[in-house]
Design a protein around this motif. Structure first.
Motif, short mmCIF file in Angstrom:
data_model
loop_
_atom_site.label_atom_id
_atom_site.label_comp_id
_atom_site.label_asym_id
_atom_site.label_seq_id
_atom_site.Cartn_x
_atom_site.Cartn_y
_atom_site.Cartn_z
N SER A 227 0.82 -1.21 0.00
CA SER A 227 0.00 0.00 0.00
C SER A 227 0.86 1.26 0.00
N TYR A 230 2.25 1.65 -3.48
CA TYR A 230 1.16 2.01 -4.38
C TYR A 230 0.84 3.50 -4.29
N GLU A 241 -1.11 -0.06 -11.39
CA GLU A 241 -2.33 -0.46 -10.69
C GLU A 241 -2.11 -1.84 -10.06
N VAL A 242 -2.81 -2.06 -8.99
CA VAL A 242 -2.83 -3.37 -8.32
C VAL A 242 -4.24 -3.94 -8.43
N TRP A 263 -6.66 -0.26 -3.90
CA TRP A 263 -6.61 -0.69 -5.29
C TRP A 263 -7.89 -1.43 -5.70
#
Length: 583
Positions: A227, A230, A241-242, A263
């Motif tokens: 996180s 990200y 992107e996840v 995400w």
């Protein structure tokens, strides 16, 4: 009862009516209680489903089979399933059967159920045996076929599965983001607010597929790290992107975990999840598969890279990975004990009574870092031998110490286990444990990492050396191990390569290196050398095989290392022999 033709089930043919009926019963039952004549199965593909309400894997598999059954039924396929219960009471049978849309052998007919179990050699459940229209067994491994391919695997023949595997290999060569993420009924992923995001909007981005189980501690620990990366990449405006690939069994666990993730996700229990697990050959979680902007796989599992390097891992290209590898080599070459054990204000380890010892006082010593836990049976079994070796080493060389790094679940367990140890430890719950586990790639416990006086790593396999050589393995260097190997080989000089012995007249016994064993002659423990029959797993000490004195010979025998190990361990780990591995 019908008898199988041939020596085994594969290819054997059965007369289905005779197989599933008896002299006094020519019907099967539905969950409603309705009776269906066995002859209704004539000309159908039949799946014999061996299962039970008490079986956890059966509970996880049955919904998948129900889905496949309903999909095939809606298409008018010629497929039927017959439940063969292993339940112990009719009440449990009825409750479990109520979730199934197919037929069953009546619970009262335990004779037929037992016969089917014997006939198809059912050694574990769930088992799904497929009979074709003629009654021939096409596979007894259809559980895996259904898990992996769903209704696409129908009619579940080896030829059909081989064809699907070929299609998958071809798909990998032409892989795109859409071919990975879409399904016949879905072309979107979802946010944690329920918004549907078209997969087309992700095309051209680097996409990470995050395989996740919310109940796994390793996922709990990894999610915040992912996180953080990200959010930093999004702040920089990177095309990244996840997409979560949820492996949870229940909706509430998934919902709770996904709610705090920034995400996207494949919908819970989506049909593509099992396909992706197989497609990317999942071995454990967390797994982070990286797809490049062209949809091709850049990395099969970048989770460890993210843990170690964070945002610096992006964009996961070969050039970036080579750069990180060179950086890692440089760090290892510059490694010192303080670089391993000092983080911010955490510049100490503890002794008894939580007395703090500065790491600086350990510099210049030979150090063993001991990864272990009280809940781990192999760890408890290893500890007495390790303590013995520790004291012997300390008597000869004071410039030696051990540091315990705990994987215990609570402070009390840590305290109890550490109280048995004569050495030092990291405090319970210390963040340095994660760093050390990543640095040395600890996947199972007990593990021992040997650090030289310079602070460089000598070996990550010191546990095996202690098990084999005890204190003699010190200081665990390559040169020392070569010396020990030479001594072991010298020990066997003059012994014959093979012997015949009255205790095992069936076969010759071959001189063999075995780390530890129990002599089938004198029943004493031994190590290093044995006269051994591999076919029969029969061992004799050299002293027994050569009819020497039956008194214990320390140069040959090992030691009894205590009680049998329990096989149970901590959730999330599998204890196998001498090591508990992360599941």
């Amino acid at each position: 009862m019908a008898e199988a033709e041939g020596a085994d089930n594969g290819g054997a043919t059965h007369e289905v009516k005779a197989l599933l009926s008896t002299e006094g019963r020519d019907f099967l039952v539905r969950t409603s209680g309705d009776q269906v004549n066995v002859s209704s199965l004539d000309g159908k593909i039949v799946g014999l489903y061996f299962s039970a309400s008490w079986c956890g894997p059966c509970h996880r598999f049955t919904p998948k089979l129900v889905k496949v059954y309903n999909e095939l039924s809606s298409k008018g396929s010629n497929f039927e399933v017959v439940f063969v219960s292993a339940d112990q009471s009719e009440e449990l049978f009825n409750t479990y059967f109520s979730s199934m849309p197919w037929l069953a052998i009546p619970f009262s007919d335990n004779k037929t159920r037992d016969h089917l179990n014997d006939l198809f050699e059912v050694n574990g459940i769930p088992t799904l045996v497929i009979l074709d229209e003629s009654g021939m067994v096409v596979t007894d491994d259809a559980v895996e076929f259904v898990r992996n391919y769903g209704s696409e695997g129908y009619p579940f023949t080896p030829a059909k599965i081989a064809s699907l595997k070929e299609e998958e290999e071809a798909a990998k060569k032409n892989q795109t983001l859409r071919s990975v993420l879409t399904s016949p009924s879905r072309e979107f992923v979802v946010s944690n607010t329920g918004k549907k995001v078209p997969i087309s909007e992700l095309e051209g981005e680097v996409v990470a597929l995050y395989f996740h189980v919310s109940s796994f501690r390793s996922c709990h620990e990894f999610t915040p790290q992912l996180s953080d990366m990200y959010k930093k990449l999004k702040e920089k405006g990177e095309s990244f992107e996840v997409v979560l690939v949820p492996l949870d069994d229940d909706q509430s666990s998934y919902d709770q975990a996904f709610q705090v993730m920034p995400w996207l996700s494949i919908p819970f229990k989506d049909e593509t999840v099992d396909r992706l697990v197989r497609y990317f050959e999942l071995r454990g979680v967390p797994t982070l598969v990286i797809l490049g902007s062209d949809g091709k796989t850049l990395h099969g599992n970048a989770a460890e890279l993210v843990e170690e390097h964070g945002v610096e891992t992006y964009p996961f290209t070969q050039e970036k990975l080579e750069e990180l590898e060179q950086r890692e080599k440089a760090r290892m070459e510059a490694q010192t004990l303080e670089s391993l054990l000092v983080t911010g204000e955490k510049n100490y380890v503890i002794g008894k009574g939580d007395v703090k010892m500065p790491v600086s006082e350990l510099v210049g010593k030979n150090i063993l870092i001991y990864f272990s836990a009280q809940w781990c049976p192999p760890c408890r079994a290893f500890l007495p031998k390790f303590i013995e070796a520790y004291h012997k080493i300390k008597e000869k060389n004071g410039a030696f110490e051990v540091i315990f790094v705990s994987s215990d679940s609570d402070q009390s367990s840590f305290n109890d286990f550490f109280s048995e140890m004569p050495w030092l430890a990291l405090p319970f719950g210390d963040e340095r444990k994660k760093t050390l586990s990543r640095r040395f790639k600890i996947s199972g416990i007990p593990s021992l990492v040997a650090i030289a006086p310079t602070g460089k790593t000598v070996t990550t396999e010191a546990r095996e050396l202690v098990m084999m050589h005890g204190a003699d393995a010190y200081p665990f260097t390559e040169d020392r191990i070569k010396e020990l190997e030479a001594e072991i080989n010298e020990m066997a000089k003059g012994w014959p390569e093979k012997v015949e012995h009255a205790l095992h007249a069936e076969h010759e016994l071959v001189l063999t290196r075995l780390r530890e064993y129990e002599c089938d002659g004198c029943k004493q423990e031994g190590k290093m050398w044995s006269f051994y029959c591999e076919e029969c797993d029969f061992c004799l000490h050299p002293k027994c095989a050569l009819e020497e004195d039956t008194e214990k010979d320390d140069s040959v025998d090992g030691e009894n290392h205590g009680e049998e190990q329990a096989e149970s361990g901590k959730e999330g780990y599998v204890c196998d022999g001498e090591v508990c591995y992360k599941a």
